[in-house]
Design an enzyme around this catalytic site. Structure first.
Site, PDB file in Angstrom:
ATOM      1  N   ILE A  15      80.715  30.078  21.861  1.00  0.00           N
ATOM      2  CA  ILE A  15      81.097  31.466  19.912  1.00  0.00           C
ATOM      3  C   ILE A  15      79.762  31.423  18.696  1.00  0.00           C
ATOM      4  O   ILE A  15      80.345  31.784  18.473  1.00  0.00           O
ATOM      5  CB  ILE A  15      81.763  29.714  19.359  1.00  0.00           C
ATOM      6  CG1 ILE A  15      82.859  30.013  20.608  1.00  0.00           C
ATOM      7  CG2 ILE A  15      82.437  30.273  18.797  1.00  0.00           C
ATOM      8  CD1 ILE A  15      84.387  28.978  20.619  1.00  0.00           C
ATOM      9  N   ASP A  61      70.024  18.949  15.242  1.00  0.00           N
ATOM     10  CA  ASP A  61      71.009  17.959  16.280  1.00  0.00           C
ATOM     11  C   ASP A  61      71.474  17.342  15.161  1.00  0.00           C
ATOM     12  O   ASP A  61      71.611  16.488  14.427  1.00  0.00           O
ATOM     13  CB  ASP A  61      69.845  16.695  17.651  1.00  0.00           C
ATOM     14  CG  ASP A  61      70.658  16.017  18.115  1.00  0.00           C
ATOM     15  OD1 ASP A  61      72.088  16.078  17.751  1.00  0.00           O
ATOM     16  OD2 ASP A  61      70.540  15.380  19.187  1.00  0.00           O
ATOM     17  N   ASN A  89      79.648  24.739  14.108  1.00  0.00           N
ATOM     18  CA  ASN A  89      80.514  24.838  14.949  1.00  0.00           C
ATOM     19  C   ASN A  89      79.746  24.286  16.544  1.00  0.00           C
ATOM     20  O   ASN A  89      80.711  23.895  17.626  1.00  0.00           O
ATOM     21  CB  ASN A  89      79.873  26.470  14.998  1.00  0.00           C
ATOM     22  CG  ASN A  89      80.220  26.987  16.818  1.00  0.00           C
ATOM     23  OD1 ASN A  89      81.262  26.588  16.966  1.00  0.00           O
ATOM     24  ND2 ASN A  89      78.797  26.982  17.374  1.00  0.00           N
ATOM     25  N   TYR A 158      87.066  13.912  23.578  1.00  0.00           N
ATOM     26  CA  TYR A 158      87.031  15.318  23.323  1.00  0.00           C
ATOM     27  C   TYR A 158      88.227  15.060  21.625  1.00  0.00           C
ATOM     28  O   TYR A 158      87.699  15.511  21.225  1.00  0.00           O
ATOM     29  CB  TYR A 158      86.656  16.072  24.077  1.00  0.00           C
ATOM     30  CG  TYR A 158      87.011  17.882  23.429  1.00  0.00           C
ATOM     31  CD1 TYR A 158      85.968  18.154  22.710  1.00  0.00           C
ATOM     32  CD2 TYR A 158      87.728  18.488  23.604  1.00  0.00           C
ATOM     33  CE1 TYR A 158      85.799  19.408  22.503  1.00  0.00           C
ATOM     34  CE2 TYR A 158      87.920  19.763  23.049  1.00  0.00           C
ATOM     35  CZ  TYR A 158      86.642  20.067  21.878  1.00  0.00           C
ATOM     36  OH  TYR A 158      86.575  21.409  21.375  1.00  0.00           O
ATOM     37  N   LYS A 162      87.726  15.740  18.412  1.00  0.00           N
ATOM     38  CA  LYS A 162      88.969  16.913  17.213  1.00  0.00           C
ATOM     39  C   LYS A 162      90.077  15.953  16.298  1.00  0.00           C
ATOM     40  O   LYS A 162      89.843  17.356  15.041  1.00  0.00           O
ATOM     41  CB  LYS A 162      88.800  17.778  17.938  1.00  0.00           C
ATOM     42  CG  LYS A 162      87.913  18.579  18.888  1.00  0.00           C
ATOM     43  CD  LYS A 162      87.138  18.802  17.760  1.00  0.00           C
ATOM     44  CE  LYS A 162      85.716  20.095  18.820  1.00  0.00           C
ATOM     45  NZ  LYS A 162      85.100  20.780  17.535  1.00  0.00           N
ATOM     46  N   VAL A 191      88.124  29.668  25.338  1.00  0.00           N
ATOM     47  CA  VAL A 191      87.623  31.212  24.414  1.00  0.00           C
ATOM     48  C   VAL A 191      86.527  30.288  26.386  1.00  0.00           C
ATOM     49  O   VAL A 191      85.680  29.586  26.827  1.00  0.00           O
ATOM     50  CB  VAL A 191      86.312  30.415  24.018  1.00  0.00           C
ATOM     51  CG1 VAL A 191      85.359  32.039  24.032  1.00  0.00           C
ATOM     52  CG2 VAL A 191      87.353  31.016  22.630  1.00  0.00           C
ATOM     53  N   THR A 193      83.341  30.430  28.300  1.00  0.00           N
ATOM     54  CA  THR A 193      82.581  30.008  27.684  1.00  0.00           C
ATOM     55  C   THR A 193      81.275  29.055  28.576  1.00  0.00           C
ATOM     56  O   THR A 193      82.662  29.285  29.563  1.00  0.00           O
ATOM     57  CB  THR A 193      82.227  28.707  26.089  1.00  0.00           C
ATOM     58  OG1 THR A 193      82.482  27.842  26.287  1.00  0.00           O
ATOM     59  CG2 THR A 193      82.710  29.519  24.731  1.00  0.00           C
TER      60      THR A 193
END
Length: 253
Positions: A15, A61, A89, A158, A162, A191, A193
């Site tokens: 993205i 980083d 992002n 994850y 978020k 997406v 990816t």
């Protein structure tokens, strides 16, 4: 049409790379500063920067404090005086283990990169955003962080990172309202990816029904970013602190 200056983390793939590409092509007066933590793996990004002189690549980083401390020096070297739009992002999704099997360092790494890093980077670019009237602060989040929904997929570290990101975005939107900042978390959609494809492929054996369902919802990075750029360009004060999907739909927290 005059251009805007963007600071986009994680522009070397997925993205982020598509955001850099579309914004550079949209207006040659746009200035795009983007980051990569692994310059040796960002060959396509550096090639893109050779093609479009309005792209500047810096090393960063977002999970490393020392690296974050170098942002100002690198921006000064480029000659950046102000930033219109910050798009956080960069992120990681490296585990689908259940809570009982997820090591502490996995939780901590996701928190450092996906939650804490975006705000520590913002602390460094905040003064550059103050020089402009645009003052848009965009965080690429995920529907995985919605705590009022559940998915038949183990997202653990994850999803947790978020959800924490979204919480902090709401708070930041309130803290900066008096300074006319527009602070918004956005979901890019499902997406296709490379990282997403690997995670989705692993579902075929463990959860075939959900695997089939998510394949029908997949969109390309190009489609996701077209939607993201469209809604970001239209964001105003009324949108600050609201969670949006890439197509403009309002999402719950």
């Amino acid at each position: 049409m005059s251009g805007q200056t963007y600071f986009i983390t994680g522009g070397n793939k997925g993205i982020g790379f598509e955001l850099v590409t579309q914004l550079a092509k949209a207006n040659d007066e746009n200035v795009i500063i983007t980051t990569t933590r692994s310059p040796e793996r960002a060959i396509e990004l550096y090639e893109l920067a050779k093609k479009f002189t309005n792209i500047h690549v810096i090393d960063l980083d977002v999970g490393d404090l020392k690296s974050i401390d170098t942002i100002e020096a690198q921006l000064n070297k480029i000659g950046i005086k102000g930033i219109d739009i910050y798009i956080s992002n960069a992120g990681i999704f490296q585990s689908t283990d259940p809570i009982l099997k997820t090591d502490a360092d996995v939780f901590l790494k996701h928190y450092a990169v996906n939650t804490l890093g975006p705000f520590l980077v913002f602390q460094k670019v905040y003064k550059y955003l103050l020089t402009k009237e645009t003052r848009k602060v965009i965080f690429i989040s995920s529907a995985s962080g919605i705590i009022t929904k559940s998915y038949p997929l183990t997202l653990t570290a994850y999803g947790q990172s978020k959800a924490a990101l979204n919480y902090s975005v709401i708070q930041l939107s309130k803290e900066l309202a008096s300074e006319n900042f527009i602070v918004v978390p956005v979901n890019p959609g499902a997406v296709s990816t490379e990282a997403a494809k690997e995670s989705i492929a692993s579902l075929e054996a463990t959860n075939p029904e959900f695997h089939k369902a998510i394949l029908t919802r997949l969109i390309t990075p190009e489609e996701s970013v077209r939607g993201l750029i469209s809604i970001i360009s239209g964001f105003g004060a009324k949108d600050s602190g609201i969670f949006y999907d890439y197509d403009g739909e309002v999402l719950p927290f």
